[in-house]
Design a protein around this motif. Structure first.
Motif, PDB file in Angstrom:
ATOM      1  N   PRO A 100      39.305  30.046  51.876  1.00 59.17           N
ATOM      2  CA  PRO A 100      40.125  29.243  50.958  1.00 59.17           C
ATOM      3  C   PRO A 100      40.209  29.904  49.586  1.00 59.17           C
ATOM      4  O   PRO A 100      39.322  30.682  49.205  1.00 59.17           O
ATOM      5  N   PRO A 101      41.262  29.609  48.827  1.00 61.66           N
ATOM      6  CA  PRO A 101      41.375  30.173  47.470  1.00 61.66           C
ATOM      7  C   PRO A 101      40.214  29.715  46.586  1.00 61.66           C
ATOM      8  O   PRO A 101      39.661  28.631  46.771  1.00 61.66           O
ATOM      9  N   ILE A 102      39.856  30.549  45.650  1.00 59.88           N
ATOM     10  CA  ILE A 102      38.859  30.168  44.661  1.00 59.88           C
ATOM     11  C   ILE A 102      39.551  29.356  43.563  1.00 59.88           C
ATOM     12  O   ILE A 102      40.778  29.207  43.563  1.00 59.88           O
ATOM     13  N   GLN A 103      38.769  28.847  42.624  1.00 58.49           N
ATOM     14  CA  GLN A 103      39.316  28.132  41.472  1.00 58.49           C
ATOM     15  C   GLN A 103      38.813  28.818  40.204  1.00 58.49           C
ATOM     16  O   GLN A 103      37.614  29.103  40.089  1.00 58.49           O
ATOM     17  N   VAL A 104      39.719  29.086  39.276  1.00 55.89           N
ATOM     18  CA  VAL A 104      39.333  29.825  38.070  1.00 55.89           C
ATOM     19  C   VAL A 104      40.007  29.235  36.830  1.00 55.89           C
ATOM     20  O   VAL A 104      41.039  28.566  36.917  1.00 55.89           O
ATOM     21  N   TYR A 105      39.388  29.522  35.690  1.00 57.52           N
ATOM     22  CA  TYR A 105      40.020  29.316  34.392  1.00 57.52           C
ATOM     23  C   TYR A 105      40.532  30.671  33.909  1.00 57.52           C
ATOM     24  O   TYR A 105      39.812  31.673  33.969  1.00 57.52           O
ATOM     25  N   LYS A 106      41.752  30.696  33.424  1.00 56.37           N
ATOM     26  CA  LYS A 106      42.344  31.919  32.869  1.00 56.37           C
ATOM     27  C   LYS A 106      42.300  31.834  31.348  1.00 56.37           C
ATOM     28  O   LYS A 106      42.778  30.861  30.752  1.00 56.37           O
ATOM     29  N   VAL A 107      41.715  32.848  30.725  1.00 59.06           N
ATOM     30  CA  VAL A 107      41.627  32.909  29.264  1.00 59.06           C
ATOM     31  C   VAL A 107      42.136  34.286  28.849  1.00 59.06           C
ATOM     32  O   VAL A 107      41.472  35.294  29.088  1.00 59.06           O
ATOM     33  N   GLY A 108      43.310  34.341  28.253  1.00 62.97           N
ATOM     34  CA  GLY A 108      43.943  35.638  28.027  1.00 62.97           C
ATOM     35  C   GLY A 108      44.318  36.236  29.369  1.00 62.97           C
ATOM     36  O   GLY A 108      44.993  35.606  30.186  1.00 62.97           O
ATOM     37  N   ASP A 109      43.851  37.451  29.623  1.00 69.63           N
ATOM     38  CA  ASP A 109      44.109  38.107  30.913  1.00 69.63           C
ATOM     39  C   ASP A 109      42.877  38.098  31.812  1.00 69.63           C
ATOM     40  O   ASP A 109      42.859  38.775  32.843  1.00 69.63           O
ATOM     41  N   LEU A 110      41.850  37.349  31.425  1.00 70.52           N
ATOM     42  CA  LEU A 110      40.591  37.352  32.159  1.00 70.52           C
ATOM     43  C   LEU A 110      40.310  35.978  32.757  1.00 70.52           C
ATOM     44  O   LEU A 110      40.934  34.984  32.381  1.00 70.52           O
ATOM     45  N   TYR A 111      39.338  35.946  33.683  1.00 72.08           N
ATOM     46  CA  TYR A 111      39.110  34.724  34.452  1.00 72.08           C
ATOM     47  C   TYR A 111      37.627  34.362  34.506  1.00 72.08           C
ATOM     48  O   TYR A 111      36.750  35.236  34.516  1.00 72.08           O
ATOM     49  N   PHE A 112      37.390  33.050  34.580  1.00 67.18           N
ATOM     50  CA  PHE A 112      36.053  32.494  34.761  1.00 67.18           C
ATOM     51  C   PHE A 112      36.088  31.622  36.019  1.00 67.18           C
ATOM     52  O   PHE A 112      36.956  30.753  36.150  1.00 67.18           O
ATOM     53  N   VAL A 113      35.127  31.831  36.910  1.00 66.68           N
ATOM     54  CA  VAL A 113      35.149  31.147  38.200  1.00 66.68           C
ATOM     55  C   VAL A 113      34.622  29.723  38.064  1.00 66.68           C
ATOM     56  O   VAL A 113      33.509  29.497  37.576  1.00 66.68           O
ATOM     57  N   LYS A 114      35.427  28.789  38.518  1.00 66.55           N
ATOM     58  CA  LYS A 114      35.017  27.386  38.583  1.00 66.55           C
ATOM     59  C   LYS A 114      34.415  27.077  39.946  1.00 66.55           C
ATOM     60  O   LYS A 114      33.427  26.356  40.056  1.00 66.55           O
ATOM     61  N   ASP A 115      35.004  27.624  40.997  1.00 65.24           N
ATOM     62  CA  ASP A 115      34.489  27.447  42.358  1.00 65.24           C
ATOM     63  C   ASP A 115      34.838  28.685  43.171  1.00 65.24           C
ATOM     64  O   ASP A 115      35.977  29.162  43.117  1.00 65.24           O
TER      65      ASP A 115
END
Length: 306
Positions: A100-115
């Motif tokens: 399944p797809p992951i879940q992320v926060y996008k900040v600028g061009d970078l990402y932080f994993v939520k799940d």
């Protein structure tokens, strides 16, 4: 070799590489941890929106909401208790199952994993370039960059507040980025702008005119003070004397030095004279500059060819 044994071998290999990277990071004095998503608050985000399902670059994932202690900056697992979950994800991948797809926060061009931290870890270890993700984008004025530390994010947050206070992005759309290497410096720039506004208002040729607006003071400060000193810094090759520092760092130092010289000689000292005198009086000795440059090269902060 069975799928389970292959997956087990892969996670053990991943943890071994993680240990090696930890050692190298200590020797190079470079951070090797994922960035905690909580640090993003220092960037003063002013809203978010759902972008939906997207395909994102795995290498642009630099942090995690709550698992940042369990993986290193390259998303290699750090603890043995992660093995079971990691093996399960890797085994499913080897069997050709769709994850399944992951879940992320996008900040600028970078990402932080939520799940989906383990899915990211496995994907990155296998050299996967892209991964499907449900994306929530946070709006920030000054985005993070790979390799940022907590101090970097604090400084960028202060820069974002400075840009909001001055509206410099709108007044001078293509202005040079004003970046410091230590926190707490942007308030000094605001003091300079307020001082600029005060003296502009008291020029004889402004008699009878409306007061100088904040916007006029900001633009005048940037074009007539900041840019002039930056030009002198470049003209007299001052940056090379202070490895690891920025134009903004030097601007403040030179302005302080200009004030000192003005007090010393009893008349206003021009920005170029102040820049040249600062270079002559305060440049570190060559051996210190070389030592600082070597430290920056080892930490990956500058290119050794530069």
């Amino acid at each position: 070799m069975s799928i389970f044994d292959q997956a087990k071998h892969d996670v053990e290999r991943a943890r071994f590489l993680g240990d090696v990277r930890d050692l190298l990071s200590i020797l190079r004095r470079q951070p090797n941890e994922l960035l905690p998503f909580d640090w993003v608050r220092h960037l003063s985000p002013d809203g978010e929106h759902q972008r939906g399902l997207e395909t994102i670059e795995v290498d642009h994932i630099i942090g995690s909401v709550d698992r940042y202690r369990e993986f290193d900056r390259h998303y290699l697992p750090k603890e043995a208790h992660l093995d079971e979950r990691w093996i399960g994800v890797r085994a499913a991948q080897l069997q050709g199952k769709e994850l399944p797809p992951i879940q992320v926060y996008k900040v600028g061009d970078l990402y932080f994993v939520k799940d989906g931290n383990h899915r990211v870890s496995v994907a990155r270890r296998q050299g996967q370039k892209f991964i499907d993700a449900y994306v929530i984008e946070l709006h920030v004025t000054v985005p993070p960059e790979e390799g940022d530390t907590l101090k970097d994010l604090i400084i960028k947050g202060e820069y974002a507040q400075f840009l909001k206070a001055t509206n410099l992005d709108t007044l001078v759309p293509n202005h040079h980025p004003i970046r410091f290497t230590t926190p707490g410096r942007y308030e000094k720039l605001l003091e300079h702008i307020r001082t600029r506004q005060y003296f502009l208002d008291r020029k004889p040729d402004r008699a009878g005119l409306p007061p100088v607006t904040w916007e006029e003071a900001v633009e005048s400060w940037y074009r007539r003070l900041y840019c002039r000193i930056v030009e002198n810094i470049d003209l007299h090759d001052v940056m090379s004397r202070f490895p690891g520092r920025t134009e903004a760092d030097l601007y403040l130092w030179i302005m302080d030095h200009r004030y000192f010289l003005t007090q010393k000689y009893g008349h206003d000292v021009g920005s170029e004279e102040a820049t040249m005198d600062f270079r002559a009086q305060h440049s570190p000795p060559l051996y210190k500059r070389l030592g600082q440059r070597m430290k920056l090269v080892l930490r990956g902060k500058i290119n050794p060819a530069m």
